[in-house]
Scaffold this motif. Sequence first.
Motif, PDB file in Angstrom:
ATOM      1  N   PHE A  49       0.862  -1.183   0.000  1.00  0.00           N
ATOM      2  CA  PHE A  49       0.000   0.000   0.000  1.00  0.00           C
ATOM      3  C   PHE A  49       0.897   1.231   0.000  1.00  0.00           C
ATOM      4  O   PHE A  49       1.868   1.298   0.741  1.00  0.00           O
ATOM      5  N   LEU A  50       0.565   2.198  -0.867  1.00  0.00           N
ATOM      6  CA  LEU A  50       1.345   3.424  -0.964  1.00  0.00           C
ATOM      7  C   LEU A  50       0.395   4.611  -0.909  1.00  0.00           C
ATOM      8  O   LEU A  50      -0.599   4.649  -1.637  1.00  0.00           O
ATOM      9  N   VAL A  51       0.700   5.580  -0.046  1.00  0.00           N
ATOM     10  CA  VAL A  51      -0.104   6.796   0.051  1.00  0.00           C
ATOM     11  C   VAL A  51       0.692   7.942  -0.551  1.00  0.00           C
ATOM     12  O   VAL A  51       1.851   8.157  -0.201  1.00  0.00           O
ATOM     13  N   THR A  52       0.064   8.679  -1.473  1.00  0.00           N
ATOM     14  CA  THR A  52       0.698   9.851  -2.069  1.00  0.00           C
ATOM     15  C   THR A  52      -0.230  11.045  -1.897  1.00  0.00           C
ATOM     16  O   THR A  52      -1.426  10.893  -1.695  1.00  0.00           O
ATOM     17  N   GLU A  53       0.354  12.235  -1.984  1.00  0.00           N
ATOM     18  CA  GLU A  53      -0.441  13.455  -1.854  1.00  0.00           C
ATOM     19  C   GLU A  53      -0.492  14.149  -3.202  1.00  0.00           C
ATOM     20  O   GLU A  53       0.538  14.371  -3.844  1.00  0.00           O
ATOM     21  N   GLU A  54      -1.704  14.463  -3.648  1.00  0.00           N
ATOM     22  CA  GLU A  54      -1.906  15.179  -4.907  1.00  0.00           C
ATOM     23  C   GLU A  54      -2.900  16.298  -4.672  1.00  0.00           C
ATOM     24  O   GLU A  54      -4.027  16.049  -4.247  1.00  0.00           O
ATOM     25  N   ALA A  55      -2.497  17.506  -4.966  1.00  0.00           N
ATOM     26  CA  ALA A  55      -3.372  18.672  -4.851  1.00  0.00           C
ATOM     27  C   ALA A  55      -4.056  18.734  -3.479  1.00  0.00           C
ATOM     28  O   ALA A  55      -5.267  18.869  -3.383  1.00  0.00           O
ATOM     29  N   ALA A  56      -3.269  18.603  -2.443  1.00  0.00           N
ATOM     30  CA  ALA A  56      -3.736  18.697  -1.056  1.00  0.00           C
ATOM     31  C   ALA A  56      -4.719  17.603  -0.672  1.00  0.00           C
ATOM     32  O   ALA A  56      -5.481  17.735   0.276  1.00  0.00           O
ATOM     33  N   SER A  57      -4.755  16.508  -1.404  1.00  0.00           N
ATOM     34  CA  SER A  57      -5.573  15.359  -1.007  1.00  0.00           C
ATOM     35  C   SER A  57      -4.712  14.102  -1.094  1.00  0.00           C
ATOM     36  O   SER A  57      -3.742  14.055  -1.838  1.00  0.00           O
ATOM     37  N   GLU A  58      -5.080  13.118  -0.306  1.00  0.00           N
ATOM     38  CA  GLU A  58      -4.310  11.880  -0.301  1.00  0.00           C
ATOM     39  C   GLU A  58      -4.936  10.856  -1.225  1.00  0.00           C
ATOM     40  O   GLU A  58      -6.161  10.738  -1.326  1.00  0.00           O
ATOM     41  N   ARG A  59      -4.081  10.113  -1.901  1.00  0.00           N
ATOM     42  CA  ARG A  59      -4.525   9.037  -2.775  1.00  0.00           C
ATOM     43  C   ARG A  59      -3.727   7.791  -2.400  1.00  0.00           C
ATOM     44  O   ARG A  59      -2.522   7.853  -2.214  1.00  0.00           O
ATOM     45  N   GLY A  60      -4.430   6.689  -2.285  1.00  0.00           N
ATOM     46  CA  GLY A  60      -3.777   5.435  -1.945  1.00  0.00           C
ATOM     47  C   GLY A  60      -3.750   4.501  -3.141  1.00  0.00           C
ATOM     48  O   GLY A  60      -4.700   4.450  -3.918  1.00  0.00           O
ATOM     49  N   THR A  61      -2.659   3.793  -3.289  1.00  0.00           N
ATOM     50  CA  THR A  61      -2.544   2.777  -4.331  1.00  0.00           C
ATOM     51  C   THR A  61      -2.199   1.460  -3.657  1.00  0.00           C
ATOM     52  O   THR A  61      -1.193   1.361  -2.957  1.00  0.00           O
ATOM     53  N   ILE A  62      -3.047   0.468  -3.861  1.00  0.00           N
ATOM     54  CA  ILE A  62      -2.826  -0.849  -3.290  1.00  0.00           C
ATOM     55  C   ILE A  62      -2.395  -1.772  -4.425  1.00  0.00           C
ATOM     56  O   ILE A  62      -3.062  -1.832  -5.462  1.00  0.00           O
ATOM     57  N   SER A  63      -1.279  -2.463  -4.244  1.00  0.00           N
ATOM     58  CA  SER A  63      -0.872  -3.428  -5.263  1.00  0.00           C
ATOM     59  C   SER A  63      -1.337  -4.819  -4.834  1.00  0.00           C
ATOM     60  O   SER A  63      -1.359  -5.138  -3.644  1.00  0.00           O
ATOM     61  N   HIS A  64      -1.734  -5.592  -5.813  1.00  0.00           N
ATOM     62  CA  HIS A  64      -2.256  -6.936  -5.578  1.00  0.00           C
ATOM     63  C   HIS A  64      -1.583  -7.923  -6.517  1.00  0.00           C
ATOM     64  O   HIS A  64      -1.146  -7.569  -7.607  1.00  0.00           O
ATOM     65  N   ARG A  65      -1.570  -9.152  -6.077  1.00  0.00           N
ATOM     66  CA  ARG A  65      -1.172 -10.275  -6.929  1.00  0.00           C
ATOM     67  C   ARG A  65      -2.463 -11.049  -7.174  1.00  0.00           C
ATOM     68  O   ARG A  65      -3.092 -11.528  -6.233  1.00  0.00           O
ATOM     69  N   ILE A  66      -2.875 -11.154  -8.447  1.00  0.00           N
ATOM     70  CA  ILE A  66      -4.110 -11.853  -8.786  1.00  0.00           C
ATOM     71  C   ILE A  66      -3.776 -13.099  -9.599  1.00  0.00           C
ATOM     72  O   ILE A  66      -3.148 -13.011 -10.651  1.00  0.00           O
ATOM     73  N   TRP A  67      -4.185 -14.257  -9.078  1.00  0.00           N
ATOM     74  CA  TRP A  67      -3.956 -15.551  -9.725  1.00  0.00           C
ATOM     75  C   TRP A  67      -5.206 -15.948 -10.512  1.00  0.00           C
ATOM     76  O   TRP A  67      -6.304 -15.898  -9.970  1.00  0.00           O
TER      77      TRP A  67
END
Length: 111
Positions: A49-67
């Motif tokens: 899980f990675l949290v980044t800040e864009e234009a004064a708001s937070e955005r999270g990106t979750i990486s998954h492994r899908i089988w």
Amino acid sequence: MMVVFFDPGQMTARLDLEAPQAVPDGQGGATVSFDVVASLWARIEPVSFLVTEEAASERGTISHRIWVKFREDITAGQRFRKGTRVFVVKLARDPDETRRYLVCQCEEETR
């Protein structure tokens, strides 16, 4: 290469595989929409899980492994959908080159 042992009974998530379709917008560009290619069973494993800040708001990106069961038509740029959740395929690979399963590295964006 070692053979990967995997219990297919762990594929409990029903996902729709969607492929991008570019539709000309009449002004030299295109609008991209996604069409359902297939519905399949999969196993979803959260990886990071990675949290980044864009234009004064937070955005999270979750990486998954899908089988999923092996398919030749899954490529980067496609996506899986489970209800309102969308998983963008970044990479698809055959983990032991036996053409039994594909492991897709995917990202899910949250707001």
